[in-house]
Design a protein around this motif. Sequence first.
Motif, PDB file in Angstrom:
ATOM      1  N   VAL A 180      31.584  54.894  84.355  1.00  0.00           N
ATOM      2  CA  VAL A 180      31.485  56.351  84.219  1.00  0.00           C
ATOM      3  C   VAL A 180      32.395  56.830  83.092  1.00  0.00           C
ATOM      4  CG1 VAL A 180      31.950  58.561  85.347  1.00  0.00           C
ATOM      5  CG2 VAL A 180      30.822  56.734  86.624  1.00  0.00           C
ATOM      6  N   CYS A 181      33.623  56.307  83.068  1.00  0.00           N
ATOM      7  CA  CYS A 181      34.571  56.692  82.017  1.00  0.00           C
ATOM      8  C   CYS A 181      34.112  56.190  80.651  1.00  0.00           C
ATOM      9  CB  CYS A 181      35.964  56.148  82.342  1.00  0.00           C
ATOM     10  SG  CYS A 181      36.777  56.983  83.704  1.00  0.00           S
ATOM     11  N   ASP A 182      33.497  55.007  80.622  1.00  0.00           N
ATOM     12  CA  ASP A 182      32.955  54.497  79.356  1.00  0.00           C
ATOM     13  C   ASP A 182      31.909  55.459  78.795  1.00  0.00           C
ATOM     14  OD1 ASP A 182      34.523  52.289  79.420  1.00  0.00           O
ATOM     15  OD2 ASP A 182      32.971  50.917  80.125  1.00  0.00           O
ATOM     16  N   ARG A 183      31.015  55.880  79.667  1.00  0.00           N
ATOM     17  CA  ARG A 183      29.952  56.795  79.247  1.00  0.00           C
ATOM     18  C   ARG A 183      30.548  58.137  78.815  1.00  0.00           C
ATOM     19  NH1 ARG A 183      28.140  52.644  79.748  1.00  0.00           N
ATOM     20  NH2 ARG A 183      28.232  52.883  77.507  1.00  0.00           N
ATOM     21  N   PHE A 184      31.539  58.611  79.558  1.00  0.00           N
ATOM     22  CA  PHE A 184      32.177  59.887  79.224  1.00  0.00           C
ATOM     23  C   PHE A 184      32.841  59.809  77.857  1.00  0.00           C
ATOM     24  CE2 PHE A 184      35.702  63.036  79.744  1.00  0.00           C
ATOM     25  CZ  PHE A 184      34.904  64.164  79.865  1.00  0.00           C
ATOM     26  N   LEU A 185      33.475  58.652  77.586  1.00  0.00           N
ATOM     27  CA  LEU A 185      34.122  58.444  76.292  1.00  0.00           C
ATOM     28  C   LEU A 185      33.094  58.481  75.166  1.00  0.00           C
ATOM     29  CD1 LEU A 185      36.772  57.731  74.783  1.00  0.00           C
ATOM     30  CD2 LEU A 185      36.185  55.328  75.125  1.00  0.00           C
ATOM     31  N   LEU A 186      31.980  57.797  75.369  1.00  0.00           N
ATOM     32  CA  LEU A 186      30.924  57.789  74.356  1.00  0.00           C
ATOM     33  C   LEU A 186      30.319  59.174  74.179  1.00  0.00           C
ATOM     34  CD1 LEU A 186      29.049  54.456  75.157  1.00  0.00           C
ATOM     35  CD2 LEU A 186      30.439  54.960  73.149  1.00  0.00           C
ATOM     36  N   PHE A 187      30.051  59.853  75.292  1.00  0.00           N
ATOM     37  CA  PHE A 187      29.424  61.173  75.227  1.00  0.00           C
ATOM     38  C   PHE A 187      30.286  62.164  74.456  1.00  0.00           C
ATOM     39  CE2 PHE A 187      26.741  60.647  79.341  1.00  0.00           C
ATOM     40  CZ  PHE A 187      25.909  59.790  78.666  1.00  0.00           C
ATOM     41  N   THR A 188      31.586  62.153  74.714  1.00  0.00           N
ATOM     42  CA  THR A 188      32.461  63.115  74.029  1.00  0.00           C
ATOM     43  C   THR A 188      32.554  62.806  72.539  1.00  0.00           C
ATOM     44  OG1 THR A 188      34.369  61.768  74.700  1.00  0.00           O
ATOM     45  CG2 THR A 188      33.864  63.709  76.037  1.00  0.00           C
ATOM     46  N   GLY A 189      32.576  61.512  72.192  1.00  0.00           N
ATOM     47  CA  GLY A 189      32.581  61.150  70.780  1.00  0.00           C
ATOM     48  C   GLY A 189      31.310  61.610  70.096  1.00  0.00           C
ATOM     49  N   VAL A 190      30.174  61.362  70.756  1.00  0.00           N
ATOM     50  CA  VAL A 190      28.877  61.804  70.221  1.00  0.00           C
ATOM     51  C   VAL A 190      28.830  63.322  70.112  1.00  0.00           C
ATOM     52  CG1 VAL A 190      26.419  61.960  70.742  1.00  0.00           C
ATOM     53  CG2 VAL A 190      27.608  59.795  71.022  1.00  0.00           C
ATOM     54  N   LEU A 191      29.231  63.990  71.184  1.00  0.00           N
ATOM     55  CA  LEU A 191      29.179  65.455  71.215  1.00  0.00           C
ATOM     56  C   LEU A 191      30.043  66.065  70.121  1.00  0.00           C
ATOM     57  CD1 LEU A 191      28.184  67.994  72.663  1.00  0.00           C
ATOM     58  CD2 LEU A 191      30.166  67.816  74.185  1.00  0.00           C
ATOM     59  N   GLY A 192      31.253  65.547  69.958  1.00  0.00           N
ATOM     60  CA  GLY A 192      32.140  66.077  68.932  1.00  0.00           C
ATOM     61  C   GLY A 192      31.559  65.916  67.537  1.00  0.00           C
ATOM     62  N   LEU A 193      30.985  64.740  67.244  1.00  0.00           N
ATOM     63  CA  LEU A 193      30.408  64.487  65.927  1.00  0.00           C
ATOM     64  C   LEU A 193      29.164  65.332  65.670  1.00  0.00           C
ATOM     65  CD1 LEU A 193      30.836  60.614  65.877  1.00  0.00           C
ATOM     66  CD2 LEU A 193      31.940  62.214  64.300  1.00  0.00           C
TER      67      LEU A 193
END
Length: 210
Positions: free
Chosen positions: A76-89
């Motif tokens: 879950v944290c892995d996905r959250f980390l990826l999502f926030t990176g994607v969202l920010g970019l």
Amino acid sequence: MGSSDNPSSKILTVANAFTVMRMLLTCVFLVLFVMDVYRPLAIATYAIAACTDWADGQIARRTQTVSWFGKLLDPVCDRFLLFTGVLGLVIVGELPIWVAILVIARDCYLAVGAFIVRRYRERPVDVVYIGKITTALLMFGFCDLLLGLPVIDGLGICDVSWLPGLNSVGGPVGLLFVYAGCVMSVITAIVYTTEGAAIVRETIRRRSRA
């Protein structure tokens, strides 16, 4: 004591603390990055959060403190980390929006699949090695995009507007790793689907014999 094959029910472990810290650092990163407070600090925060993904797994295995809580929370944290990176970019216009749609849609699909599989077997599907490769490619790619270096000229392989880096438009080399991660994401989804379907079929077969 807990191993990968026989996780414990403990929650308060050092490994789980690292996993929770990853979630908190990810939130801090998103605020710093989107608000453009101090980009180097935002990038450093994201990199530290990404490193904890390796650290918590190593700690859990070496100290024999693998837990069900960690096995559920870590992806879950892995996905959250990826999502926030994607969202920010995407918010700052440095990543094609189709990448965000693909990554998020794939994970939503796997989440639904995992929910269905849990109806037939309490133990979740084990993380496959190709999934770790996918996460590594995407995390490296996103981290490089956040850094913005090194920049390469467009490779001119195709003439598709939504594939910067592969067309005539240049960009950070991290784009190529993101594209590779997207391809691996699709392959990983197929692997998990195959394994999940096998679990469901086997459980139904056993229940019919009982």
